[in-house]
Scaffold this active site. Structure first.
Site, PDB file in Angstrom:
ATOM      1  N   TYR A  24       0.847  -1.192   0.000  1.00 49.99           N
ATOM      2  CA  TYR A  24       0.000   0.000   0.000  1.00 49.99           C
ATOM      3  C   TYR A  24       0.885   1.246   0.000  1.00 49.99           C
ATOM      4  O   TYR A  24       0.588   2.241  -0.660  1.00 49.99           O
ATOM      5  CB  TYR A  24      -0.907  -0.008   1.233  1.00 49.99           C
ATOM      6  CG  TYR A  24      -1.779  -1.229   1.320  1.00 49.99           C
ATOM      7  CD1 TYR A  24      -2.991  -1.276   0.635  1.00 49.99           C
ATOM      8  CD2 TYR A  24      -1.398  -2.347   2.056  1.00 49.99           C
ATOM      9  CE1 TYR A  24      -3.797  -2.406   0.692  1.00 49.99           C
ATOM     10  CE2 TYR A  24      -2.198  -3.468   2.122  1.00 49.99           C
ATOM     11  CZ  TYR A  24      -3.390  -3.498   1.439  1.00 49.99           C
ATOM     12  OH  TYR A  24      -4.167  -4.608   1.495  1.00 49.99           O
ATOM     13  N   ASN A  48     -12.802  -0.991  -4.298  1.00 56.43           N
ATOM     14  CA  ASN A  48     -12.740  -1.183  -5.745  1.00 56.43           C
ATOM     15  C   ASN A  48     -14.011  -1.856  -6.251  1.00 56.43           C
ATOM     16  O   ASN A  48     -14.532  -2.769  -5.626  1.00 56.43           O
ATOM     17  CB  ASN A  48     -11.500  -2.001  -6.114  1.00 56.43           C
ATOM     18  CG  ASN A  48     -11.730  -3.476  -5.975  1.00 56.43           C
ATOM     19  OD1 ASN A  48     -12.322  -4.112  -6.842  1.00 56.43           O
ATOM     20  ND2 ASN A  48     -11.286  -4.042  -4.877  1.00 56.43           N
ATOM     21  N   CYS A  56      -6.614  -7.077  -6.569  1.00 56.00           N
ATOM     22  CA  CYS A  56      -6.353  -6.402  -5.297  1.00 56.00           C
ATOM     23  C   CYS A  56      -5.706  -7.352  -4.293  1.00 56.00           C
ATOM     24  O   CYS A  56      -5.183  -6.925  -3.282  1.00 56.00           O
ATOM     25  CB  CYS A  56      -7.642  -5.818  -4.747  1.00 56.00           C
ATOM     26  SG  CYS A  56      -9.059  -6.903  -4.892  1.00 56.00           S
ATOM     27  N   HIS A  57      -5.724  -8.653  -4.571  1.00 56.36           N
ATOM     28  CA  HIS A  57      -5.104  -9.615  -3.651  1.00 56.36           C
ATOM     29  C   HIS A  57      -3.577  -9.560  -3.749  1.00 56.36           C
ATOM     30  O   HIS A  57      -2.874 -10.166  -2.970  1.00 56.36           O
ATOM     31  CB  HIS A  57      -5.601 -11.022  -3.965  1.00 56.36           C
ATOM     32  CG  HIS A  57      -5.416 -11.424  -5.383  1.00 56.36           C
ATOM     33  ND1 HIS A  57      -6.292 -11.052  -6.392  1.00 56.36           N
ATOM     34  CD2 HIS A  57      -4.454 -12.158  -5.972  1.00 56.36           C
ATOM     35  CE1 HIS A  57      -5.860 -11.553  -7.525  1.00 56.36           C
ATOM     36  NE2 HIS A  57      -4.741 -12.222  -7.315  1.00 56.36           N
ATOM     37  N   GLU A  83      -1.016 -18.319  -7.603  1.00 55.39           N
ATOM     38  CA  GLU A  83      -0.228 -17.588  -8.601  1.00 55.39           C
ATOM     39  C   GLU A  83       1.263 -17.834  -8.427  1.00 55.39           C
ATOM     40  O   GLU A  83       2.087 -17.280  -9.140  1.00 55.39           O
ATOM     41  CB  GLU A  83      -0.521 -16.092  -8.483  1.00 55.39           C
ATOM     42  CG  GLU A  83      -1.962 -15.770  -8.846  1.00 55.39           C
ATOM     43  CD  GLU A  83      -2.207 -14.262  -8.847  1.00 55.39           C
ATOM     44  OE1 GLU A  83      -1.338 -13.533  -8.353  1.00 55.39           O
ATOM     45  OE2 GLU A  83      -3.248 -13.854  -9.353  1.00 55.39           O
TER      46      GLU A  83
END
Length: 104
Positions: A24, A48, A56-57, A83
């Site tokens: 952030y 969002n 956003c993860h 991922e």
DNA sequence: CCCATGACTAATT
DNA sequence: AAATTAGCCATGG
């Protein structure tokens, strides 16, 4: 219109490649120039409009802690692992090496 | 304009 | 290393 700030934040998040993460604070630095805008960034990301379109993860805290997620922290961890991001407990393994550098 | 809120950070204890 | 404290910022009422 949409607040230019939120749009800027979402735009940044969309640029994060698969398997990488950012903080952030870094986003805040890119947009406002201050790492202290991290809270405002978190607000923008949390609100969002498209949680699927916006990865956003891939946004975590500065200490490597995963932080929070609208659908639950565990869900966020699952997505990241899927991922290729290693996560130990609630923290990212090799955090600094997993960070994505916007400046390039 | 003032006040409260939050997916944060850095410093201190 | 975990818990507390104080500081910062955009947004919404």
């Amino acid at each position: 219109m949409n607040t230019s700030f939120q749009e800027a934040v979402l735009n940044m998040v969309k640029q994060i490649p698969r398997g990488k993460v950012t903080t952030y604070g870094e986003i805040g630095r890119e947009i406002t120039g201050s790492v202290r805008a991290a809270r405002a960034v978190a607000q923008a990301v949390a609100r969002n409009p498209y949680p699927i379109i916006i990865p956003c993860h891939r946004v975590v805290r500065s200490d490597g802690n995963v932080g929070g997620y609208c659908s639950g922290i565990e869900k966020k961890i699952k997505l990241l692992r899927a991922e290729g991001v290693e996560i130990k407990g609630r923290k990212v393994v090799k955090f600094k090496q997993t960070l994505f550098d916007f400046k390039k």
